[in-house]
Motif scaffolding. Sequence first.
Motif, PDB file in Angstrom:
ATOM      1  N   GLN A  10       0.774  -1.189   0.025  1.00  0.00           N
ATOM      2  CA  GLN A  10       0.006  -0.094  -0.062  1.00  0.00           C
ATOM      3  C   GLN A  10       0.817   1.246  -0.020  1.00  0.00           C
ATOM      4  OE1 GLN A  10      -2.734  -0.072   3.155  1.00  0.00           O
ATOM      5  NE2 GLN A  10      -2.889  -2.365   3.112  1.00  0.00           N
ATOM      6  N   LEU A  11       2.041   1.311   0.766  1.00  0.00           N
ATOM      7  CA  LEU A  11       2.532   2.294   0.851  1.00  0.00           C
ATOM      8  C   LEU A  11       3.593   2.780  -0.527  1.00  0.00           C
ATOM      9  CD1 LEU A  11       4.237   1.571   4.296  1.00  0.00           C
ATOM     10  CD2 LEU A  11       2.549   3.273   3.952  1.00  0.00           C
ATOM     11  N   ILE A  12       4.090   1.803  -1.098  1.00  0.00           N
ATOM     12  CA  ILE A  12       4.788   1.900  -2.502  1.00  0.00           C
ATOM     13  C   ILE A  12       4.106   0.768  -3.341  1.00  0.00           C
ATOM     14  CG2 ILE A  12       7.022   1.891  -3.501  1.00  0.00           C
ATOM     15  CD1 ILE A  12       8.196   2.708  -0.979  1.00  0.00           C
ATOM     16  N   PRO A  13       3.142   1.120  -4.101  1.00  0.00           N
ATOM     17  CA  PRO A  13       2.509   0.165  -4.976  1.00  0.00           C
ATOM     18  C   PRO A  13       3.668  -0.457  -6.155  1.00  0.00           C
ATOM     19  CG  PRO A  13       0.968   1.924  -4.684  1.00  0.00           C
ATOM     20  CD  PRO A  13       2.428   2.172  -3.972  1.00  0.00           C
ATOM     21  N   HIS A  14       3.824  -1.598  -6.312  1.00  0.00           N
ATOM     22  CA  HIS A  14       4.936  -2.058  -7.138  1.00  0.00           C
ATOM     23  C   HIS A  14       4.396  -3.367  -7.639  1.00  0.00           C
ATOM     24  CE1 HIS A  14       5.672  -3.882  -3.382  1.00  0.00           C
ATOM     25  NE2 HIS A  14       5.986  -4.847  -3.813  1.00  0.00           N
ATOM     26  N   GLN A  18      13.619   3.599  -3.268  1.00  0.00           N
ATOM     27  CA  GLN A  18      12.914   3.771  -1.698  1.00  0.00           C
ATOM     28  C   GLN A  18      12.323   2.521  -1.564  1.00  0.00           C
ATOM     29  OE1 GLN A  18      12.738   5.735  -4.390  1.00  0.00           O
ATOM     30  NE2 GLN A  18      12.312   7.902  -3.998  1.00  0.00           N
ATOM     31  N   LEU A  19      11.638   1.758  -2.085  1.00  0.00           N
ATOM     32  CA  LEU A  19      11.251   0.298  -1.961  1.00  0.00           C
ATOM     33  C   LEU A  19      12.383  -0.627  -1.484  1.00  0.00           C
ATOM     34  CD1 LEU A  19       8.943  -1.625  -1.659  1.00  0.00           C
ATOM     35  CD2 LEU A  19       9.384  -2.239  -4.250  1.00  0.00           C
ATOM     36  N   ASP A  20      13.325  -0.552  -2.114  1.00  0.00           N
ATOM     37  CA  ASP A  20      14.421  -1.454  -1.692  1.00  0.00           C
ATOM     38  C   ASP A  20      14.964  -1.060  -0.286  1.00  0.00           C
ATOM     39  OD1 ASP A  20      16.554  -3.240  -2.733  1.00  0.00           O
ATOM     40  OD2 ASP A  20      18.112  -1.674  -2.244  1.00  0.00           O
ATOM     41  N   GLU A  21      15.229   0.203   0.069  1.00  0.00           N
ATOM     42  CA  GLU A  21      15.767   0.625   1.381  1.00  0.00           C
ATOM     43  C   GLU A  21      14.627   0.334   2.272  1.00  0.00           C
ATOM     44  OE1 GLU A  21      17.868   2.352   4.276  1.00  0.00           O
ATOM     45  OE2 GLU A  21      18.413   1.787   2.368  1.00  0.00           O
ATOM     46  N   LEU A  22      13.427   0.516   2.026  1.00  0.00           N
ATOM     47  CA  LEU A  22      12.391   0.008   3.025  1.00  0.00           C
ATOM     48  C   LEU A  22      12.442  -1.481   3.401  1.00  0.00           C
ATOM     49  CD1 LEU A  22       9.982   0.811   4.738  1.00  0.00           C
ATOM     50  CD2 LEU A  22       8.488   0.559   3.031  1.00  0.00           C
ATOM     51  N   ARG A  23      12.388  -2.284   2.126  1.00  0.00           N
ATOM     52  CA  ARG A  23      12.630  -3.708   2.288  1.00  0.00           C
ATOM     53  C   ARG A  23      14.028  -4.102   3.060  1.00  0.00           C
ATOM     54  NH1 ARG A  23      10.990  -6.122  -3.651  1.00  0.00           N
ATOM     55  NH2 ARG A  23       8.788  -6.314  -3.291  1.00  0.00           N
TER      56      ARG A  23
END
Length: 353
Positions: free
Chosen positions: A192-196, A226-231
Amino acid sequence: MDTTDTPYPLISIDKAKIIAIAQRALIAADSLYFSWPAEQQEYFRATMNDDARNRVQRTLLDGLLGIQCSLDQVDAIWRDLPLTQLNPLNWASLITTGIGEDFIYLNESMADGKSLLDFSTLYDYNYDDYLFQEDANRREFPHYEGINYYAWRHPSWARLLINDQFYYATLTSLATHFVDEIESAGNDLIDQLIPHEYIDGADNGKAEKGGFLWDMKLDANGQEGQLDELRKRWHGYQQQRWLELSETFNQSPPAVYTQDKNWDNDPHRFFIFSNAETLKQIRWRHFLSDCQPLMSEYTTLNEHLQQEIAHATSWLTENHQDIMQNFDPTVVKLQKKRKIILSPQALDDLNKS
């Protein structure tokens, strides 16, 4: 405590037929099987070689599905069967390979010359697996520092009979169960935060070295970094929380929790063990009877689990905000590029899923 024998409709199977064909298969593996004492029969089931296993499986295919084949065709035919036909086959196969009171069978690879009979308790097996994993990590990663032993870091799959009914089972620890539930809720939030989504790369499916390239590209609408960092942060959170929960539950009394799942109408039960002390009290050959006095109500976990999920999702939201405010897309960490080659069968399985 969920201990109902049939929590959901089961596929109609003639148990008497399954038992009779399994017995016929054991005779096909060795004609002297039923002349042996029970201990020798059990050892044979647990240590069956490839030739005996193929003879068993060929008999099961013929008796249950009417499929006749040669010994060298067995593996390919068994592998290509639709899921709807595997339940009766796995049930009959369990009778030919399982040990102890519950005919339990562990769906895990073991070292050459080892079988489940080499491990008296669940702890004996699990600690041996921990030592193997630690050694493998040290050989693979020179700077690996190691972690202390806690019960069942990674779930194992098993099969067994519960009140003469075939069941699939997942064996796991309370800490691992909690983190799996936390991970599921957190991954949903990340979506939800970063749709992908993943899309085909230029080389996806191309033939190479007897297989096919797996080349899928992540598309997060420009927020891939950003998604990679969050993961990465999320992965670190889970690893740390697993250690903390393992230490917390290590101080708890021995307990076993069960949870039934309805997956493709196959009977499946989770066995969740509170800590290593629990594993020491459960023998493989007396699995259910040793679990019974340790059984606790799964519902007693609900409040603690929901608190953990709430804390984790709050942590994710805060870290997402931090990344969106402070992430610098011009600073890219170098990563070694990997080429992934899948076998034709693996690629076919991915396309079916």
